[in-house]
Design a protein around this motif. Sequence first.
Motif, PDB file in Angstrom:
ATOM      1  N   SER A 292       0.815  -1.213   0.000  1.00 48.18           N
ATOM      2  CA  SER A 292       0.000   0.000   0.000  1.00 48.18           C
ATOM      3  C   SER A 292       0.846   1.260   0.000  1.00 48.18           C
ATOM      4  O   SER A 292       0.380   2.314  -0.411  1.00 48.18           O
ATOM      5  N   SER A 390     -14.115  -3.776   4.422  1.00 49.70           N
ATOM      6  CA  SER A 390     -13.351  -3.835   5.659  1.00 49.70           C
ATOM      7  C   SER A 390     -11.880  -3.522   5.402  1.00 49.70           C
ATOM      8  O   SER A 390     -11.212  -2.887   6.205  1.00 49.70           O
ATOM      9  N   ARG A 391     -11.372  -3.959   4.239  1.00 44.69           N
ATOM     10  CA  ARG A 391     -10.009  -3.567   3.845  1.00 44.69           C
ATOM     11  C   ARG A 391      -9.901  -2.052   3.737  1.00 44.69           C
ATOM     12  O   ARG A 391      -8.943  -1.442   4.189  1.00 44.69           O
ATOM     13  N   GLY A 394      -9.778  -0.238   7.045  1.00 49.97           N
ATOM     14  CA  GLY A 394      -8.549  -0.413   7.814  1.00 49.97           C
ATOM     15  C   GLY A 394      -7.299   0.049   7.105  1.00 49.97           C
ATOM     16  O   GLY A 394      -6.229   0.060   7.691  1.00 49.97           O
ATOM     17  N   THR A 396      -4.287   2.103   5.726  1.00 49.18           N
ATOM     18  CA  THR A 396      -3.628   3.222   6.386  1.00 49.18           C
ATOM     19  C   THR A 396      -2.785   4.091   5.456  1.00 49.18           C
ATOM     20  O   THR A 396      -2.989   5.288   5.360  1.00 49.18           O
ATOM     21  N   MET A 397      -1.823   3.468   4.756  1.00 50.83           N
ATOM     22  CA  MET A 397      -0.814   4.291   4.075  1.00 50.83           C
ATOM     23  C   MET A 397      -1.434   5.173   2.992  1.00 50.83           C
ATOM     24  O   MET A 397      -1.044   6.322   2.833  1.00 50.83           O
ATOM     25  N   VAL A 400      -3.059   8.072   4.701  1.00 51.39           N
ATOM     26  CA  VAL A 400      -2.075   8.942   5.344  1.00 51.39           C
ATOM     27  C   VAL A 400      -1.439   9.847   4.303  1.00 51.39           C
ATOM     28  O   VAL A 400      -1.223  11.038   4.519  1.00 51.39           O
ATOM     29  N   THR A 421      -7.681   5.864  10.731  1.00 48.98           N
ATOM     30  CA  THR A 421      -6.315   5.336  10.714  1.00 48.98           C
ATOM     31  C   THR A 421      -5.279   6.453  10.657  1.00 48.98           C
ATOM     32  O   THR A 421      -4.243   6.363  11.309  1.00 48.98           O
ATOM     33  N   ILE A 424      -4.810   7.714  14.098  1.00 47.94           N
ATOM     34  CA  ILE A 424      -4.060   6.791  14.960  1.00 47.94           C
ATOM     35  C   ILE A 424      -2.571   7.011  14.725  1.00 47.94           C
ATOM     36  O   ILE A 424      -1.782   7.139  15.662  1.00 47.94           O
ATOM     37  N   GLY A 446      -8.433   2.886  17.765  1.00 44.15           N
ATOM     38  CA  GLY A 446      -8.078   1.541  17.330  1.00 44.15           C
ATOM     39  C   GLY A 446      -9.169   0.547  17.681  1.00 44.15           C
ATOM     40  O   GLY A 446      -9.507  -0.335  16.889  1.00 44.15           O
ATOM     41  N   LEU A 449     -11.995   0.965  15.288  1.00 47.02           N
ATOM     42  CA  LEU A 449     -11.623   0.390  13.999  1.00 47.02           C
ATOM     43  C   LEU A 449     -11.718  -1.127  14.054  1.00 47.02           C
ATOM     44  O   LEU A 449     -12.264  -1.773  13.146  1.00 47.02           O
ATOM     45  N   PHE A 450     -11.186  -1.699  15.140  1.00 46.76           N
ATOM     46  CA  PHE A 450     -11.180  -3.150  15.293  1.00 46.76           C
ATOM     47  C   PHE A 450     -12.615  -3.685  15.297  1.00 46.76           C
ATOM     48  O   PHE A 450     -12.918  -4.664  14.604  1.00 46.76           O
ATOM     49  N   THR A 453     -14.229  -3.385  11.677  1.00 49.14           N
ATOM     50  CA  THR A 453     -13.756  -4.353  10.690  1.00 49.14           C
ATOM     51  C   THR A 453     -14.135  -5.761  11.108  1.00 49.14           C
ATOM     52  O   THR A 453     -14.483  -6.589  10.262  1.00 49.14           O
ATOM     53  N   LEU A 454     -14.096  -6.033  12.414  1.00 50.27           N
ATOM     54  CA  LEU A 454     -14.459  -7.381  12.870  1.00 50.27           C
ATOM     55  C   LEU A 454     -15.909  -7.680  12.504  1.00 50.27           C
ATOM     56  O   LEU A 454     -16.224  -8.746  11.957  1.00 50.27           O
ATOM     57  N   ASN A 457     -16.196  -8.272   8.814  1.00 52.45           N
ATOM     58  CA  ASN A 457     -15.618  -9.556   8.429  1.00 52.45           C
ATOM     59  C   ASN A 457     -16.519 -10.702   8.809  1.00 52.45           C
ATOM     60  O   ASN A 457     -16.714 -11.632   8.037  1.00 52.45           O
TER      61      ASN A 457
END
Lengths: 472, 448
Positions: A292, A390-391, A394, A396-397, A400, A421, A424, A446, A449-450, A453-454, A457
Amino acid sequence: MSLGLLSLIVLGLAVLGFLAGRQRALRLAQGDARRLHSLPSYYGWQVFLFTAVPALALMLGWAFLQPMLVDARVASHLTLAEGASLELMMNDVRRVAEGLTLLPAPSSDLATLKTQLSDAGVALGAELRPDVLTAAREYHSESASLRMILSGLVILVALAGLGLSLARINPEQRARNLVEHFVLVLLIGCALVAVATTFGIIASLVTESWHFFQLYPARDFLFSTEWNPKFGGGSSLGLWPLVWGTLYVSLISLAVAAPLGLLAAIYLSEYAGPKTRATVKPLLEILAGIPSIVYGLFALITVGPLLRDYFAMPMGWGDSSSSVMTAGLVMGIMLIPYVSSLSDDIINAVPQAMRDGSYGLGATQSETIKRVVLPAALPGIVGAVLLAASRAIGETMIVVMGAGAAAKLSLNPFEAMTTVTVKIVSQLTGDTEFASPETLVAFALGLTLFCFTLALNVVALVIVRKYREQYE
Amino acid sequence: MTDATLHSPQPPRSLLVADARTRRRKAAETRFRAYGLIAISLGLAALVFLLTSVLGNGLGAFRQTFVEIPVTLDEATLDKAGTRDPKAMAKVTTVGYGKLIASALEAELAAKGLDTAAVDSKAIMGLMSKEAPADLRNQVLADPSLIGQTITFDAAATSRVDGFFKGRVTLESAARDSNISPEQLQLAQAMADVGLIETKLNLWGFLSAPDASELRPEVAGLGVAILGSAYMMLIVLCLSLPIGVAASIYLEEMAPKNKWTDLIEVNIANLAAVPSIVYGILALALFINFMGLPQSAPVVGGLVLTLMTLPTIIIATRAALKAVPPSIRDAALGVGASKMQSIFHHVLPLAMPGILTGTILGLARALGESAPLLLIGMVAFVKDFPSAPPEGLMEPATALPVQVYQWTQRSDPAFVERASGAIIVLLVFLLIMNAVAIVLRRRFERRW
């Protein structure tokens, strides 16, 4: 004796034990391995395990306990100044004690000792205080004597294990079962690493978030619409601007990835010949294999300026090269293969009989796909899109580097916005002092986010699994 | 004859001419096919665009402009005592070497007959990197026998001069730039014409040099980042392969089917989908805050990447184990092997190619991962190489993808070129790893 040397000694003993055990088993069987219950090397392994495992376990436990014991005893020597932290002083003590072991002849004079220490590579920030020095001496002698006791004990345990297990060997003994039982425990331990990871993630997120909510009211975090951290204090840390940014970017990326991925999957599974499929599918999947950070750089130096110069500026929508649109577009490209690969599998799982039935009624291929295959595959496709979502949440790059850092609630996709993200990363990089709500908020983010996505998923996996069962 | 045909007489139809409805349906069919093709070509076009943009921006990073001047290493200034004692020679600072270079350059300019009236001597030195005197000093200290000789010294040109020869900087932009003037660039052009300045391949320099400060992008390299990434990959390989294989053997071959096993399996499936940044938070809270491991150390990075790659390796290994036919196990059990022996002596070796392929792909993923590394302090500026393992594992280092991120955060545009160059290096590594995985699969995979 250093721990490394000690474990080498223990392992050496264990290897000796292996050879001795093997020999002894063979001798007891008068050199005929057939009289033994297990192969001779299993007897050797058994001695090896009895020698090494208890001794190494003792060593590990001791290595964890010793600093705590010594710290508690040494700390009583220190006189704490106003506002000084015990933790920092103990660091000094440890460093000085380490230095003392390096010096051949430590001077008794404080100033000379300090120069001696700094020559030996132990740089001290503050002045060397007499009580620190006493504490360090105490630390030094305490840990040296404890280390001696430990070395003796460990070697003793190893020898005892070696002797006892050697004495126990007899031809009827079920050495293989014992060794295999140990291996099984080892295997189970490795399988539990995954569970421990999950546990660690949840534990660290929840405890640090708990700290955060004690410093900052949970109501403000959950319901406020303002994000404005100030490192001096008095910041407002509302979740919503970040969630909005995250959802907006994900929405745009899905608007790119879902149709492209789905259409590509349909073409590849229904129309393309085996040759096209064999070349195009791996090529598309390269997109998922590119890290990424590469997409991030692509967004930063190519897509961002491009969108700004040719869309945002002429239309008067904004002049920022990092924007929701930039991040969303680039992320959409990244997600194409996630949607297409899964959808491809799912479309292929639709039974051929359903297609044949449709053709038999006179439907064209596209009508069959639209009226028969897609409705049948719909739950699976929804699952695939949810996984992609969900991807996206989550990721980040890309955000950012492409989405910007300003937290705001705006509808304009060409404006810079920020995501969970990004925040964070920005709250946790640089100066990390774990007492302020401005840092700890990252853990609450976090956790959010968790959970997000959980949930996605789990729902996606349930849908996909249900669907698979339907046609199996 | 049915009633329908009696009451609605149809116009005569031809088999050769399609009616409107058929034409519509056929057109819809063609359109739908075209949509699929368009989607695929858009995806592939995006891939091509991405790669060309990175390549186009980054290839320049492998070339570097150098100022080539003959420098006489004068014994009187560099080693007054004449003992060639490195300690005594170290007393001459970079300032001394800077003067040496300056006089050598001016003499060379005069010898070539170049007009330097428009620029003062400071501006002439400004053509070269601020790192040049230190470079020369290191070179001399490493080999004291050079003293007294005249050597050809390649000094890296500053990023602006470098950019000028690569087309990034123009005379117009230099007029607005406080770091370089158009006169300097004209002199540089003149020097290039007589062969004093040359842009040449600098592959090794870029790959091996450590990072450099904000003001010296021309000497910044990937050395520390590559080494740090290598250390981390070493840790990931040493930990995740045995743990992953052991866990898969248990789950695939030994575990009873009950709800605990189910729990572990659901757990692994979910771990594979946890966002990478969450692993970074875990590493920060667990390894750094709780266990007290040092920040920006490869060992922490390696541990967190291990946790991240474990699910990938477990999934790949289980698939490989599942592909070994049960008859192998039955045969082993039949001749008296225990379950453990049948697995370790027969099933595992047969599954090894698949396991290794999965491991390499997992490693490739770990190599490109950057988000969790940002949180454990690997963004720090690290100029010193970590020592050899095991001590080096605890010393600060950085990683390839993080180095890219770090360079994009700096203001000098020369760093963007370096960042794209670093991406190329990263992609080449990934390409090699994937190629190895494919070759492994092709060569050793058995179809039963």
